[in-house]
Write an enzyme that holds these catalytic residues in place. Sequence first.
Site, short mmCIF file in Angstrom:
data_model
loop_
_atom_site.label_atom_id
_atom_site.label_comp_id
_atom_site.label_asym_id
_atom_site.label_seq_id
_atom_site.Cartn_x
_atom_site.Cartn_y
_atom_site.Cartn_z
N ARG A 1 25.62 35.79 49.45
CA ARG A 1 25.12 36.52 48.29
C ARG A 1 24.26 35.63 47.39
O ARG A 1 23.13 35.98 47.05
CB ARG A 1 26.29 37.09 47.47
CG ARG A 1 27.05 38.22 48.11
CD ARG A 1 26.19 39.42 48.42
NE ARG A 1 25.57 40.04 47.27
CZ ARG A 1 24.46 40.76 47.31
NH1 ARG A 1 23.82 40.93 48.45
NH2 ARG A 1 23.96 41.32 46.22
N CYS B 1 29.57 31.62 37.47
CA CYS B 1 28.85 32.68 36.75
C CYS B 1 29.55 33.00 35.43
O CYS B 1 28.89 33.24 34.41
CB CYS B 1 28.74 33.93 37.62
SG CYS B 1 30.31 34.56 38.24
N ASN C 1 26.68 38.86 37.34
CA ASN C 1 27.29 37.68 37.95
C ASN C 1 26.55 37.19 39.19
O ASN C 1 26.78 36.08 39.65
CB ASN C 1 28.76 37.93 38.28
CG ASN C 1 29.00 39.24 39.01
OD1 ASN C 1 29.04 40.30 38.39
ND2 ASN C 1 29.14 39.17 40.33
#
Length: 360
Positions: free
Chosen positions: A13, A154, A318
């Site tokens: 990701r 994050c 995030n």
Amino acid sequence: MAKVKIGINGFGRIGRLVARVILQSDDCELVAINDPFITTDYMTYMFKYDSVHGQWKHHELKVKDEKTLLFGERPVTVFGNRNPEEIPWGQTGADYVVESTGVFTDKDKAAAHLKGGAKKVIISAPSKDAPMFVVGVNEHEYKSELNIVSNASCTTNCLAPLAKVINDKFGIVEGLMTTVHSITATQKTVDGPSAKDWRGGRAASFNIIPSSTGAAKAVGKVLPALNGKLTGMSFRVPTVDVSVVDLTVRLEKEATYEQIKAAIKEESEGKMKGILGYTEDDVVSTDFVGDNRSSIFDAKAGICLNGNFVKLVSWYDNEWGYSSRVVDLIRHMSKTTSKLDSVALACVDAVSTLILSSEC
């Protein structure tokens, strides 16, 4: 000015979103990707189609061969090595490597990238021993001799700017943080084994799951004045992106909520513009998908019990916000190193001039 050349290890990701940020910037260049578990054709598919952030529409993306991707006419070399020290970053000119596998998060493991020719490594996760930097908070403390750094988490990137403003203006005696956090790739789609975290093994798609987080304590590493004053926890919730921090603190100086709002708004329009945001709109989580700021203070969501006890709420994407900060940190590191190189070159020129003068 030459572009900053960047390689990415781990195309999950964060790796893919960091790639998107780099490819949309004018001052950075993606030159290499390493992932031993993905072929180039599947890598292309995963990059092009994203369930949260949408389809990639900026450059045509295609596979040139099994070791090269083309973003428009821009080639990106692909490696498939499991061992970081075997990745030949130097061959591609990658000076900065984003370590986004989530595996090599301590200094010694991340340093293996240097053996392959990388000059600096940025860990896209908290690290137990690498210095952590949060852009907008303590990146000015970076020294060019540091080759391995962490971009923290994050949540720390959301919390630290807010905590800094409050501590600078009013002083924080102590505080507790809760992050209501979207699901991540480490969670289970249905109930499954999770020996170290039993609740973490429950289905992510329809449970609110209490979890631990070191994000609040990590603020003490980037803001030493708050070391030991903050701790926190997390609730994992069934949303795919965007999270929110709830920071409850006891203040040293009495303040009204209006004064607190004004202080945050001032910083969001000043030194922390682009990092810390401020809104008085009636927002919900999906309103922040794709927001590249680290922390967006929700003025309507916070409350005061009295002049010394306050709850503050701040949103963050995030995924995208964090990935944007990874690239910002690289930019800062590059500028710091370039300034040092310029000073060193000027010193060499000055010494050379003196030597020539003395010889004459």
